[in-house]
Write a protein that holds these residues in place. Structure first.
Motif, mmCIF file in Angstrom:
data_model
loop_
_atom_site.group_PDB
_atom_site.id
_atom_site.type_symbol
_atom_site.label_atom_id
_atom_site.label_comp_id
_atom_site.label_asym_id
_atom_site.label_seq_id
_atom_site.Cartn_x
_atom_site.Cartn_y
_atom_site.Cartn_z
ATOM 1 N N LEU A 9 0.833 -1.207 0.000
ATOM 2 C CA LEU A 9 0.000 0.000 0.000
ATOM 3 C C LEU A 9 0.868 1.258 0.000
ATOM 4 O O LEU A 9 0.488 2.281 -0.569
ATOM 5 C CB LEU A 9 -0.930 0.002 1.216
ATOM 6 N N GLN A 10 2.018 1.184 0.654
ATOM 7 C CA GLN A 10 2.970 2.290 0.728
ATOM 8 C C GLN A 10 2.345 3.579 1.255
ATOM 9 O O GLN A 10 2.433 4.644 0.621
ATOM 10 C CB GLN A 10 3.607 2.551 -0.645
ATOM 11 N N PRO A 11 1.688 3.522 2.429
ATOM 12 C CA PRO A 11 1.096 4.743 2.988
ATOM 13 C C PRO A 11 2.166 5.784 3.296
ATOM 14 O O PRO A 11 3.233 5.453 3.815
ATOM 15 C CB PRO A 11 0.411 4.248 4.268
ATOM 16 N N ARG A 12 1.888 7.036 2.945
ATOM 17 C CA ARG A 12 2.863 8.097 3.162
ATOM 18 C C ARG A 12 2.279 9.174 4.064
ATOM 19 O O ARG A 12 1.048 9.324 4.169
ATOM 20 C CB ARG A 12 3.314 8.692 1.831
ATOM 21 N N PRO A 13 3.115 9.934 4.725
ATOM 22 C CA PRO A 13 2.660 10.931 5.689
ATOM 23 C C PRO A 13 1.676 11.926 5.095
ATOM 24 O O PRO A 13 1.809 12.339 3.934
ATOM 25 C CB PRO A 13 3.958 11.627 6.117
ATOM 26 N N ASN A 14 0.673 12.252 5.910
ATOM 27 C CA ASN A 14 -0.280 13.329 5.631
ATOM 28 C C ASN A 14 -1.236 13.055 4.467
ATOM 29 O O ASN A 14 -1.917 13.965 3.995
ATOM 30 C CB ASN A 14 0.463 14.648 5.387
ATOM 31 N N ALA A 15 -1.313 11.806 4.003
ATOM 32 C CA ALA A 15 -2.219 11.463 2.906
ATOM 33 C C ALA A 15 -3.492 10.818 3.457
ATOM 34 O O ALA A 15 -3.584 10.475 4.635
ATOM 35 C CB ALA A 15 -1.527 10.529 1.919
ATOM 36 N N LEU A 16 -4.471 10.647 2.580
ATOM 37 C CA LEU A 16 -5.774 10.099 2.966
ATOM 38 C C LEU A 16 -5.955 8.709 2.362
ATOM 39 O O LEU A 16 -5.790 8.527 1.151
ATOM 40 C CB LEU A 16 -6.900 11.023 2.481
ATOM 41 N N TYR A 17 -6.312 7.744 3.212
ATOM 42 C CA TYR A 17 -6.508 6.368 2.784
ATOM 43 C C TYR A 17 -7.872 5.862 3.246
ATOM 44 O O TYR A 17 -8.438 6.372 4.213
ATOM 45 C CB TYR A 17 -5.398 5.463 3.342
ATOM 46 N N VAL A 18 -8.349 4.838 2.544
ATOM 47 C CA VAL A 18 -9.615 4.199 2.922
ATOM 48 C C VAL A 18 -9.351 2.755 3.293
ATOM 49 O O VAL A 18 -8.699 2.018 2.539
ATOM 50 C CB VAL A 18 -10.651 4.260 1.775
ATOM 51 N N ASP A 19 -9.833 2.365 4.465
ATOM 52 C CA ASP A 19 -9.867 0.955 4.866
ATOM 53 C C ASP A 19 -11.307 0.508 4.669
ATOM 54 O O ASP A 19 -12.187 0.868 5.451
ATOM 55 C CB ASP A 19 -9.430 0.804 6.325
ATOM 56 N N GLY A 20 -11.538 -0.253 3.614
ATOM 57 C CA GLY A 20 -12.903 -0.621 3.251
ATOM 58 C C GLY A 20 -13.533 -1.648 4.162
ATOM 59 O O GLY A 20 -14.742 -1.861 4.098
ATOM 60 N N THR A 21 -12.722 -2.309 4.978
ATOM 61 C CA THR A 21 -13.211 -3.314 5.924
ATOM 62 C C THR A 21 -12.516 -3.063 7.252
ATOM 63 O O THR A 21 -11.575 -3.762 7.610
ATOM 64 C CB THR A 21 -12.921 -4.733 5.411
ATOM 65 N N LEU A 22 -12.983 -2.072 7.992
ATOM 66 C CA LEU A 22 -12.305 -1.598 9.196
ATOM 67 C C LEU A 22 -12.120 -2.679 10.245
ATOM 68 O O LEU A 22 -11.065 -2.777 10.878
ATOM 69 C CB LEU A 22 -13.095 -0.427 9.788
ATOM 70 N N VAL A 41 -7.588 8.376 7.789
ATOM 71 C CA VAL A 41 -8.175 7.119 7.325
ATOM 72 C C VAL A 41 -9.684 7.222 7.427
ATOM 73 O O VAL A 41 -10.215 7.647 8.462
ATOM 74 C CB VAL A 41 -7.687 5.916 8.162
ATOM 75 N N VAL A 42 -10.355 6.843 6.348
ATOM 76 C CA VAL A 42 -11.807 6.662 6.387
ATOM 77 C C VAL A 42 -12.053 5.162 6.409
ATOM 78 O O VAL A 42 -11.643 4.446 5.486
ATOM 79 C CB VAL A 42 -12.502 7.298 5.161
ATOM 80 N N GLY A 43 -12.679 4.677 7.483
ATOM 81 C CA GLY A 43 -12.931 3.254 7.629
ATOM 82 C C GLY A 43 -14.384 2.908 7.374
ATOM 83 O O GLY A 43 -15.273 3.521 7.968
ATOM 84 N N PHE A 44 -14.621 1.959 6.486
ATOM 85 C CA PHE A 44 -15.980 1.476 6.208
ATOM 86 C C PHE A 44 -16.201 0.207 7.025
ATOM 87 O O PHE A 44 -15.385 -0.718 6.985
ATOM 88 C CB PHE A 44 -16.158 1.158 4.727
ATOM 89 N N GLU A 45 -17.301 0.144 7.754
ATOM 90 C CA GLU A 45 -17.614 -1.059 8.524
ATOM 91 C C GLU A 45 -19.125 -1.168 8.683
ATOM 92 O O GLU A 45 -19.761 -0.302 9.268
ATOM 93 C CB GLU A 45 -16.945 -0.997 9.908
ATOM 94 N N VAL A 68 -17.462 5.106 8.561
ATOM 95 C CA VAL A 68 -18.712 5.051 7.814
ATOM 96 C C VAL A 68 -19.392 3.733 8.131
ATOM 97 O O VAL A 68 -18.805 2.669 7.908
ATOM 98 C CB VAL A 68 -18.457 5.155 6.296
ATOM 99 N N HIS A 69 -20.605 3.786 8.665
ATOM 100 C CA HIS A 69 -21.349 2.568 8.969
ATOM 101 C C HIS A 69 -22.061 2.124 7.692
ATOM 102 O O HIS A 69 -23.225 2.448 7.442
ATOM 103 C CB HIS A 69 -22.356 2.815 10.087
ATOM 104 N N GLY A 70 -21.337 1.401 6.858
ATOM 105 C CA GLY A 70 -21.899 0.967 5.585
ATOM 106 C C GLY A 70 -20.924 0.080 4.841
ATOM 107 O O GLY A 70 -19.859 -0.274 5.342
ATOM 108 N N SER A 71 -21.294 -0.282 3.622
ATOM 109 C CA SER A 71 -20.524 -1.209 2.806
ATOM 110 C C SER A 71 -19.508 -0.484 1.935
ATOM 111 O O SER A 71 -19.763 0.614 1.429
ATOM 112 C CB SER A 71 -21.457 -2.015 1.909
#
Length: 306
Positions: A9-22, A41-45, A68-71
């Motif tokens: 995934l190579q996450p880098r500082p100060n960026a925005l990522y999504v975890d689709g299955t928190l 991080v925006v987490g979907f669960e 986010v409480h959703g799919s």
């Protein structure tokens, strides 16, 4: 596969990522650490129990985490509600979490006799028990065959249809017993419970998992920044095939891992449930239109040379 996810995934500082299955927040926490001090991080669960546990676990990260409480299938519209236009990476870890498997009342496992539920989002009215009650014998056979790749699908469906006429199939124990009765002993796998594929198929059908995955892969490029990576962990061939074909056939994606990355022997030793995991990675390349034009131009040049 935490180490593998962070590597690809190579996450880098100060960026925005999504975890689709928190889930319980393990991957999200690692991404938040890698993207400090202000990465988000925006987490979907869609499982409320898991979302609450993750919220508590990650409370120290404040507004760097949004849940986010959703799919994950609703990735694009849900991000739009948050005002998010573009993300730097996406992770989706498919399958059933330990939280769901280990809580008998959720009805995902045949290890203990409990209510036959299997909903990841308990706001949904459809349970595994109601699906078995409502579906025709032919529909049940199709579910077992297509979602579970169960060779004895028609025989199992017939046994279930006959059993529900006498009494509703409402518990995991009764469903497992009916499947065991339906499948001849010579077809019982030595190390795998005979009802495993049926339970998998019902779970997929109840939660619309393959449809959600397909929708995610089709729409995700709309919010992926150029070069953003997509990491998808699958646990059975149906999911893996969908991911592989989407990465290969959608011109918005550039395949990063030509072959799936598998867990290490050490991880499998620590967590036997990881043994069937496969990680595939792609990145957002040119826009679909540009990629198609580029490919078309190359085909024209090839024709000219011939």
């Amino acid at each position: 596969m935490l180490d593998e996810v962070l590597h690809w995934l190579q996450p880098r500082p100060n960026a925005l990522y999504v975890d689709g299955t928190l889930g319980l927040g393990g991957h999200a926490q690692a991404i938040l650490e890698q993207t400090a001090p202000s990465g988000r991080v925006v987490g979907f669960e869609w499982d409320d129990d898991a979302a609450q546990a993750a919220r508590q676990r990650l409370s120290g990260y404040g507004d760097r985490l949004s849940i986010v409480h959703g799919s994950y299938g609703d990735l694009v519209p849900e991000l739009a509600k948050l005002g998010v236009v573009e993300i730097e990476g996406l992770l989706v870890d498919l399958g059933v979490s330990s939280l769901q498997l280990d809580r008998a009342e959720r009805g995902f496992s045949f290890r203990t006799d409990s209510v036959l539920d299997m909903r990841m989002d308990r706001r949904s009215p459809l349970t595994a028990a109601s699906l078995i009650a409502q579906a025709s014998e032919e529909q049940l056979a199709d579910i077992f065959y297509h979602y579970g790749e169960e060779r004895q699908a028609r025989r199992i469906a017939r046994f279930l249809a006959e059993a529900r006429e006498k009494e509703p199939v409402a518990t995991t124990g009764r469903l497992a017993a009916i499947v065991a009765e339906a499948v001849p002993r010579k077809y019982h796998p030595a190390k795998v419970h005979v009802a495993t594929k049926v339970f998998q198929a019902l779970r997929i059908a109840v939660n619309g998992e393959l449809n959600n995955l397909t929708r995610l892969l089709q729409t995700a490029p709309q919010v992926l920044a150029e070069g953003a990576r997509v990491c998808i962990i699958t646990f059975h061939s149906l999911e893996d095939r969908i991911v592989k074909q989407a990465f290969q056939n959608n011109p918005a994606y550039e395949v990063v891992t030509r072959r799936p990355v598998e867990p290490s022997a050490e991880e499998i030793r620590r967590n036997p449930r990881a043994r069937s995991a496969k990680l595939r990675v792609a990145r957002r390349g040119k826009s679909g239109r540009d990629a198609m034009c580029s490919r078309g131009s190359k085909e024209v040049q090839k024709e000219d040379r011939t």
